[in-house]
Design an enzyme around this catalytic site. Structure first.
Site, PDB file in Angstrom:
ATOM      1  N   HIS A 108      -7.851  -4.417   9.834  1.00 15.36           N
ATOM      2  CA  HIS A 108      -7.501  -4.352   8.474  1.00 15.36           C
ATOM      3  C   HIS A 108      -6.419  -5.097   8.272  1.00 15.36           C
ATOM      4  O   HIS A 108      -5.282  -5.147   8.888  1.00 15.36           O
ATOM      5  CB  HIS A 108      -7.522  -2.772   8.170  1.00 15.36           C
ATOM      6  N   ASP A 168       0.806  -1.184  -0.100  1.00 13.99           N
ATOM      7  CA  ASP A 168       0.125   0.057   0.022  1.00 13.99           C
ATOM      8  C   ASP A 168       0.822   1.200   0.004  1.00 13.99           C
ATOM      9  O   ASP A 168       2.186   1.090   0.223  1.00 13.99           O
ATOM     10  CB  ASP A 168      -0.742  -0.178   1.184  1.00 13.99           C
ATOM     11  N   ASN A 188      -7.954  -2.315  13.744  1.00 15.60           N
ATOM     12  CA  ASN A 188      -9.477  -2.637  13.845  1.00 15.60           C
ATOM     13  C   ASN A 188      -9.448  -3.998  12.556  1.00 15.60           C
ATOM     14  O   ASN A 188     -10.672  -4.197  12.180  1.00 15.60           O
ATOM     15  CB  ASN A 188     -10.129  -1.437  13.035  1.00 15.60           C
ATOM     16  N   GLU A 244      -9.860  -1.451   5.063  1.00 16.40           N
ATOM     17  CA  GLU A 244     -10.457  -0.950   6.326  1.00 16.40           C
ATOM     18  C   GLU A 244     -11.842  -1.875   6.278  1.00 16.40           C
ATOM     19  O   GLU A 244     -12.437  -2.276   5.178  1.00 16.40           O
ATOM     20  CB  GLU A 244     -10.844   0.370   6.370  1.00 16.40           C
TER      21      GLU A 244
END
Length: 272
Positions: free
Chosen positions: A157, A89, A155, A162
């Site tokens: 991800h 990413d 979270n 996400e």
């Protein structure tokens, strides 16, 4: 370790737990984890290079990767001239020299130290982001990916998939996504940006299907701040509300945990 399930099996450094198709390796300390993960990766790449001319590896950034990458590079005994790298990413709109650029992180920690056959970076400051997605997709699909190394977000991800944008059946292999506030705050907390206003709102990310294409997946989650995500990932329903749960359907995947990140396992059942 008394709160952990009883079916852990003792290894030299790790206790091993199968969770659905996923292999989980638990270590008492983070330094044991990164040392063992580096050795496992080294052996895997060495073996690959006895069977094929090159190996293609996706690398990640973030604090969970720093010691692992340092130890892997320092182990040596890998013919890096036969390794082709990609990364997971990159922020949209920052150049490769920005202190928080993932290209800079990987160039300084890996490329400049081992001089691989190639390192294919996502061009974060491109003026044509959709064309960049097309370009990178073609590179990813040109030959099989042998290994993907990545971390698990707070979270759940994976990369920048996400909960709000993760798609287990995503037709794309790389896409632009809007980052959740919690993820942007995590980048501030880890020292990559001075304040949340400085964190880009959008980023390129390899998708869940792109990650799952890899013949091997090594995922890392270290520290108490990852404990809730780890618990949800291993004990909750497999769903995009916690993207890392997809790892439980991937027989080629290994999740590396330390005692802190595993501290909530078995203590209370996560509700789906």
């Amino acid at each position: 370790m008394s709160d952990l399930p009883h079916n852990f099996q003792t290894d030299t450094l790790a206790k091993i737990l199968p969770v659905d198709a996923l292999t989980v390796r638990l270590y008492d300390r983070a330094d044991e984890l990164t040392t063992d993960a580096a050795k496992i990766t080294q052996r895997y790449l060495q073996n690959l290079l006895t069977q094929q001319e090159t190996a293609r590896v996706i690398l990640a950034t973030g604090n969970s990767q720093i010691e692992f990458l340092s130890k892997l590079v320092n182990l040596g005994e890998i013919d890096w001239s036969r390794i082709v790298f990609f990364h997971l990413d990159e922020y949209l709109g920052i150049d490769a020299n920005h202190p928080a650029s993932f290209r800079r992180y990987l160039c300084e920690r890996v490329e400049e130290k081992v001089h691989p056959a190639a390192f294919h970076y996502i061009d974060g400051d491109t003026v044509q982001p959709l064309a960049e997605c097309d370009r990178y997709t073609k590179l990813l699909l040109s030959q099989p990916i042998d290994l993907c190394c990545l971390g698990m977000g707070g979270n759940g991800h994976l990369a920048f998939n996400e909960p709000s944008v993760a798609d287990f059946q995503d037709p794309d292999y790389i896409k632009l996504v809007k980052l959740e506030l919690s993820t942007r705050q995590q980048q501030v907390n880890q020292g990559y940006f001075n304040n949340i206003a400085a964190v880009p709102q959008y980023a390129f990310t390899l998708t869940i299907p792109a990650i799952c294409l890899a013949h091997k997946i090594f995922c890392f989650a270290l520290g108490k701040h990852k404990a809730q995500a780890v618990q949800q990932s291993l004990e909750g329903a497999i769903a995009t509300s916690c993207p890392a749960t997809i790892l439980r359907s991937q027989a080629q995947a290994t999740l590396f945990l330390d005692a802190d990140s595993a501290s909530l396992l078995g203590k209370s059942k996560v509700k789906s």
